[in-house]
Design an enzyme around this catalytic site. Structure first.
Site, PDB file in Angstrom:
ATOM      1  N   CYS A  45      -6.866  -0.127 -25.815  1.00 18.25           N
ATOM      2  CA  CYS A  45      -6.981  -1.425 -26.624  1.00 18.25           C
ATOM      3  C   CYS A  45      -6.814  -1.091 -28.015  1.00 18.25           C
ATOM      4  O   CYS A  45      -5.844  -1.812 -28.558  1.00 18.25           O
ATOM      5  CB  CYS A  45      -8.306  -1.831 -26.482  1.00 18.25           C
ATOM      6  SG  CYS A  45      -8.642  -3.308 -27.211  1.00 18.25           S
ATOM      7  N   SER A 187       6.566 -10.240 -15.513  1.00 10.87           N
ATOM      8  CA  SER A 187       6.270 -11.593 -15.914  1.00 10.87           C
ATOM      9  C   SER A 187       4.710 -11.754 -16.059  1.00 10.87           C
ATOM     10  O   SER A 187       4.209 -13.116 -15.802  1.00 10.87           O
ATOM     11  CB  SER A 187       7.010 -12.564 -15.473  1.00 10.87           C
ATOM     12  OG  SER A 187       6.652 -13.113 -14.213  1.00 10.87           O
ATOM     13  N   ALA A 277       7.034  -3.683 -17.766  1.00 14.61           N
ATOM     14  CA  ALA A 277       5.739  -3.974 -17.764  1.00 14.61           C
ATOM     15  C   ALA A 277       5.176  -4.616 -16.331  1.00 14.61           C
ATOM     16  O   ALA A 277       5.210  -5.780 -16.193  1.00 14.61           O
ATOM     17  CB  ALA A 277       5.762  -5.433 -18.769  1.00 14.61           C
ATOM     18  N   THR A 278       5.345  -3.539 -15.509  1.00 15.71           N
ATOM     19  CA  THR A 278       4.863  -3.744 -14.197  1.00 15.71           C
ATOM     20  C   THR A 278       3.553  -3.297 -13.720  1.00 15.71           C
ATOM     21  O   THR A 278       3.199  -3.042 -12.627  1.00 15.71           O
ATOM     22  CB  THR A 278       5.961  -2.937 -13.386  1.00 15.71           C
ATOM     23  OG1 THR A 278       6.175  -1.647 -13.966  1.00 15.71           O
ATOM     24  CG2 THR A 278       7.320  -3.455 -13.337  1.00 15.71           C
ATOM     25  N   GLY A 279       2.455  -3.372 -14.756  1.00 22.20           N
ATOM     26  CA  GLY A 279       1.387  -3.224 -14.338  1.00 22.20           C
ATOM     27  C   GLY A 279       0.769  -1.901 -14.711  1.00 22.20           C
ATOM     28  O   GLY A 279       1.611  -1.238 -15.416  1.00 22.20           O
ATOM     29  N   ARG A 280      -0.603  -1.639 -14.486  1.00 17.28           N
ATOM     30  CA  ARG A 280      -1.037  -0.204 -14.768  1.00 17.28           C
ATOM     31  C   ARG A 280      -1.736   0.447 -13.821  1.00 17.28           C
ATOM     32  O   ARG A 280      -2.292  -0.330 -12.786  1.00 17.28           O
ATOM     33  CB  ARG A 280      -1.983  -0.698 -16.064  1.00 17.28           C
ATOM     34  CG  ARG A 280      -1.238  -1.322 -17.216  1.00 17.28           C
ATOM     35  CD  ARG A 280      -2.536  -1.539 -18.280  1.00 17.28           C
ATOM     36  NE  ARG A 280      -3.053  -0.297 -18.964  1.00 17.28           N
ATOM     37  CZ  ARG A 280      -2.312   0.494 -19.766  1.00 17.28           C
ATOM     38  NH1 ARG A 280      -1.042   0.055 -20.266  1.00 17.28           N
ATOM     39  NH2 ARG A 280      -2.962   1.296 -20.325  1.00 17.28           N
ATOM     40  N   HIS A 460     -15.373 -33.943 -33.884  1.00 17.19           N
ATOM     41  CA  HIS A 460     -14.186 -34.540 -33.716  1.00 17.19           C
ATOM     42  C   HIS A 460     -13.288 -34.696 -35.204  1.00 17.19           C
ATOM     43  O   HIS A 460     -14.064 -34.666 -36.145  1.00 17.19           O
ATOM     44  CB  HIS A 460     -14.231 -36.532 -33.655  1.00 17.19           C
ATOM     45  CG  HIS A 460     -12.990 -36.969 -33.611  1.00 17.19           C
ATOM     46  ND1 HIS A 460     -12.236 -36.955 -32.632  1.00 17.19           N
ATOM     47  CD2 HIS A 460     -12.544 -37.868 -34.560  1.00 17.19           C
ATOM     48  CE1 HIS A 460     -11.029 -37.616 -33.080  1.00 17.19           C
ATOM     49  NE2 HIS A 460     -11.287 -38.094 -34.017  1.00 17.19           N
TER      50      HIS A 460
HETATM   51  C1  LIG Z   1      -0.132  -4.150 -24.245  1.00 17.95           C
HETATM   52  C2  LIG Z   1      -1.594  -4.464 -23.844  1.00 17.95           C
HETATM   53  C3  LIG Z   1      -2.047  -5.405 -24.367  1.00 17.95           C
HETATM   54  C4  LIG Z   1      -3.514  -5.719 -23.953  1.00 17.95           C
HETATM   55  N1  LIG Z   1      -4.272  -6.624 -24.542  1.00 17.95           N
HETATM   56  C5  LIG Z   1      -5.448  -7.226 -24.237  1.00 17.95           C
HETATM   57  C6  LIG Z   1      -6.135  -8.235 -24.697  1.00 17.95           C
HETATM   58  O1  LIG Z   1      -5.455  -8.916 -25.519  1.00 17.95           O
HETATM   59  N2  LIG Z   1      -7.292  -8.361 -24.470  1.00 17.95           N
HETATM   60  C7  LIG Z   1      -7.856  -7.420 -23.544  1.00 17.95           C
HETATM   61  O2  LIG Z   1      -9.181  -7.548 -23.182  1.00 17.95           O
HETATM   62  N3  LIG Z   1      -7.249  -6.636 -22.949  1.00 17.95           N
HETATM   63  C8  LIG Z   1      -5.994  -6.243 -23.492  1.00 17.95           C
HETATM   64  N4  LIG Z   1      -5.426  -5.174 -22.734  1.00 17.95           N
HETATM   65  C9  LIG Z   1      -6.165  -4.227 -21.919  1.00 17.95           C
HETATM   66  C10 LIG Z   1      -7.244  -3.380 -22.505  1.00 17.95           C
HETATM   67  O3  LIG Z   1      -6.373  -2.697 -23.377  1.00 17.95           O
HETATM   68  C11 LIG Z   1      -7.866  -2.585 -21.380  1.00 17.95           C
HETATM   69  O4  LIG Z   1      -8.534  -3.418 -20.502  1.00 17.95           O
HETATM   70  C12 LIG Z   1      -9.029  -1.791 -21.933  1.00 17.95           C
HETATM   71  O5  LIG Z   1      -8.383  -0.942 -23.161  1.00 17.95           O
HETATM   72  C13 LIG Z   1      -9.560  -0.937 -20.945  1.00 17.95           C
HETATM   73  O6  LIG Z   1     -10.379   0.005 -21.579  1.00 17.95           O
HETATM   74  P1  LIG Z   1     -11.173   1.167 -20.934  1.00 17.95           P
HETATM   75  O7  LIG Z   1     -12.038   1.811 -21.867  1.00 17.95           O
HETATM   76  O8  LIG Z   1     -11.189   0.943 -19.471  1.00 17.95           O
HETATM   77  O9  LIG Z   1      -9.760   2.377 -21.024  1.00 17.95           O
HETATM   78  P2  LIG Z   1      -8.952   2.759 -22.154  1.00 17.95           P
HETATM   79  O10 LIG Z   1      -8.795   1.868 -23.256  1.00 17.95           O
HETATM   80  O11 LIG Z   1      -7.740   3.076 -21.336  1.00 17.95           O
HETATM   81  O12 LIG Z   1      -9.535   4.187 -22.736  1.00 17.95           O
HETATM   82  C14 LIG Z   1      -9.600   5.305 -21.842  1.00 17.95           C
HETATM   83  C15 LIG Z   1      -9.582   6.575 -22.778  1.00 17.95           C
HETATM   84  O13 LIG Z   1      -9.965   7.656 -21.679  1.00 17.95           O
HETATM   85  C16 LIG Z   1      -9.339   8.693 -22.215  1.00 17.95           C
HETATM   86  N5  LIG Z   1      -9.196   9.475 -21.027  1.00 17.95           N
HETATM   87  C17 LIG Z   1      -8.551   9.457 -19.967  1.00 17.95           C
HETATM   88  N6  LIG Z   1      -8.687  10.571 -19.150  1.00 17.95           N
HETATM   89  C18 LIG Z   1      -9.584  11.376 -19.740  1.00 17.95           C
HETATM   90  C19 LIG Z   1     -10.275  12.684 -19.529  1.00 17.95           C
HETATM   91  N7  LIG Z   1     -10.343  13.171 -18.214  1.00 17.95           N
HETATM   92  N8  LIG Z   1     -11.176  13.291 -20.443  1.00 17.95           N
HETATM   93  C20 LIG Z   1     -11.170  12.687 -21.673  1.00 17.95           C
HETATM   94  N9  LIG Z   1     -10.445  11.592 -22.096  1.00 17.95           N
HETATM   95  C21 LIG Z   1      -9.881  10.848 -21.034  1.00 17.95           C
HETATM   96  C22 LIG Z   1      -7.842   8.197 -22.771  1.00 17.95           C
HETATM   97  O14 LIG Z   1      -7.168   9.132 -23.540  1.00 17.95           O
HETATM   98  C23 LIG Z   1      -8.285   6.833 -23.262  1.00 17.95           C
HETATM   99  O15 LIG Z   1      -8.617   7.055 -24.746  1.00 17.95           O
HETATM  100  C24 LIG Z   1      -4.136  -4.927 -23.172  1.00 17.95           C
HETATM  101  C25 LIG Z   1      -3.637  -3.623 -22.631  1.00 17.95           C
HETATM  102  C26 LIG Z   1      -2.119  -3.641 -22.995  1.00 17.95           C
HETATM  103  C27 LIG Z   1      -1.457  -2.208 -22.273  1.00 17.95           C
END
Ligand SMILES: Cc1cc2nc3c(=O)[nH]c(=O)nc-3n(C[C@H](O)[C@H](O)[C@H](O)COP(=O)(O)OP(=O)(O)OC[C@H]3O[C@@H](n4cnc5c(N)ncnc54)[C@H](O)[C@@H]3O)c2cc1C
Length: 479
Positions: A45, A187, A277-280, A460
């Site tokens: 994020c 998309s 941009a095919t998912g995560r 309003h």
């Molecule tokens: C381009 C883009 C735009 C987005 N826009 C939005 C938005 O506008 N609003 C929204 O709500 N969401 C948005 N998202 C989604 C959002 O970024 C994610 O849902 C969110 O970051 C998930 O948080 P998380 O804590 O699960 O994982 P992440 O943010 O992925 O963090 C996981 C962390 O764990 C670390 N890690 C992984 N494995 C290990 C390990 N074994 N040991 C130590 N560290 C590790 C990684 O380095 C990372 O820092 C967007 C995503 C993208 C790609």
């Protein structure tokens, strides 16, 4: 081992939004907490997702607005051609990332969370191993573990990324250059947001979608009107029901397109760049999950509504998972909410999440948002649970504020239970849809019904009256 003999009460693996909120909340509750991070603090994020992409959308949105001479001339405003500096737009995003990352790190330190740098893994029951970048390995004991390792871009087979001409959102957020012609594969919301950014900055876009229609994850009625503004009125060509089966980086980039039905190669495209941009996919490799009996499902960690990790319907003791790695509504605020709920359960306060109250937004110009059930799911549930379903639509073209802004393309679809009046879902396209959805999300969270909601007074002229009109239409249908 007694609790006081543990190195920590809680170790969180991953310092993204999920891990951050979990660690902060736990420390504020008085737990001794460590957070393990292998890359940048803040995760997707902050570094590669919401934060930089929204900064780019904000800047490119201003360019779009000032360059929209026809729109501005209707207000009697005339501007000269817009000039913008790509590098400064990119700096704006990078500076915001640095700023938010630093604040987040300081917050964790201030509340007493120990930050451990390195790659974390589970090392059997109540133990976490961490290998730092120099290969030094340490083992820490803890009462509970939260896995918050997030997700990474999925790149389909046949596509090679060089990070320069063929790249994912990880690189796109840096806006290192502006290709004259870019193909965007997918998309969904990420593809759409980048199409918004690139077209505002003068690039031509070809959007390639494997499913039958573009924007397949959105409500079909919302898609119909959103498509007109966000796609058809812009420099975007679309190709649906086709797979990009081979992409070769270079100058130009070659894309082989295969028909999704016949499986025959139908076209070879040459473009300047490709955004994939095919998912995560979940980051669950290397976590040694098997050592405590966790099996993943397509890489995702299965949890219950208390965030406890489940295997074969059995709870894995002392292990919780939150955020994208769980595959539930992969959004930053979901991860954060899950983090807090996990900690509450660790502290003995039984708490569950309700995914139906979590809104989602796409920050295009204008925005798309949704919360709760889709129309199809609501129809199925209404049949199964034997209640009559209500659907009403409220339009921005009847809203004074939207008309004053000359931005009246938009619609809200409200889905409700006609017997109880309870709100089940909403889907919005239009100006500030991402803000408007919160009101409906709150109504779902509070289990409110439309009869009561219809009596609430809205300012309003504001866009919130679009929601008020929908509530009133719905209330009129309650017997
Ligand atoms: C381009 C883009 C735009 C987005 N826009 C939005 C938005 O506008 N609003 C929204 O709500 N969401 C948005 N998202 C989604 C959002 O970024 C994610 O849902 C969110 O970051 C998930 O948080 P998380 O804590 O699960 O994982 P992440 O943010 O992925 O963090 C996981 C962390 O764990 C670390 N890690 C992984 N494995 C290990 C390990 N074994 N040991 C130590 N560290 C590790 C990684 O380095 C990372 O820092 C967007 C995503 C993208 C790609």
């Amino acid at each position: 081992m007694t609790e006081s003999n543990f190195d920590f009460d809680l170790i969180v693996i991953g310092a993204g939004y999920g891990g951050f909120d979990a660690a902060k909340h736990a420390a504020e509750k008085g737990l001794r907490v460590a957070i393990v991070e292998t890359a940048e603090m803040g995760g997707t994020c902050v570094n590669r997702g919401c934060v930089p992409s929204k900064a780019l959308l904000a800047a490119s949105g201003k360019v779009r607005e000032i360059a929209n001479y026809d729109h501005l001339s209707k207000f009697g405003i005339h501007t000269s051609p817009v000039r913008f500096e790509r590098a400064k737009i990119s700096d704006h995003a990078n500076n915001l990332v640095l700023n938010i990352r630093e604040n987040l790190t300081k917050t964790l330190t201030r509340v007493g969370v120990q930050i451990i740098r390195g790659f974390g893994r589970i090392e059997q029951h109540q133990k976490v191993g961490v290998r730092d970048k120099n290969g030094i390995d340490q083992i820490f004991s803890c009462k509970d573990i939260i896995i918050a390792t997030g997700s990474s871009p999925f790149v389909p087979k046949g596509i090679s990324c060089d990070g320069r001409t063929v790249f994912t959102s990880d690189e796109a957020v840096k806006l290192e250059w502006l290709p004259r012609w870019i193909a965007i594969i997918g998309s969904g919301y990420i593809g759409l947001e980048f199409a918004d950014i690139y077209t505002a900055l003068g690039c031509e876009v070809t959007m390639i979608e494997a499913l039958e229609n573009i924007m397949p994850t959105f409500d079909p009625d919302i898609t119909k009107i959103a498509k007109k503004t966000l796609v058809q009125s812009r420099d975007i060509e679309t190709k649906s029901n086709v797979f990009a089966t081979k992409i070769t980086p270079g100058c130009p980039v070659n894309i082989e397109l295969t028909d999704a039905t016949t499986k025959k190669i139908i076209e070879n495209l040459e473009v300047d760049a490709v955004l994939v941009a095919t998912g995560r996919i979940p980051n669950s490799k290397g976590l040694n999950l098997g050592s405590v009996g966790i099996e993943t499902s397509r890489g995702f960690i299965t949890i219950n509504d208390q965030m406890r990790v489940i295997n074969d319907k059995k709870i894995i003791p002392n292990v919780y998972a939150v955020g994208d790695v769980t595959g539930k509504l992969m959004l930053a605020h979901t991860a954060a909410a899950q983090g807090v709920i996990a900690v509450e359960n660790i502290c003995g306060n039984s708490k569950e999440i309700n995914y139906k109250t979590i809104p989602a937004a796409t920050f295009t110009h204008p925005e798309i948002s949704s919360v709760g059930l889709s129309e199809n799911d609501a129809k199925e549930i209404s049949k199964k649970d034997n209640f009559s379903l209500g659907i009403v639509k409220s339009y921005f073209k009847a809203n004074s504020k939207a008309l004053a802004e000359l931005e009246s393309d938009g619609m809200l679809k409200l889905i409700f239970n006609k017997d109880s009046g309870k709100v089940l879902g909403a889907h919005i396209f239009g100006l500030h849809a991402a803000d408007l959805i919160q009101e409906v999300a709150n109504a779902i969270a509070r289990n409110q019904d439309v009869t009561q909601l219809a009596t609430e007074i809205h300012t309003h002229p504001t866009l919130s009256e679009v929601v008020e009109v929908a509530y009133k239409q719905a209330a009129a249908q309650i017997k």
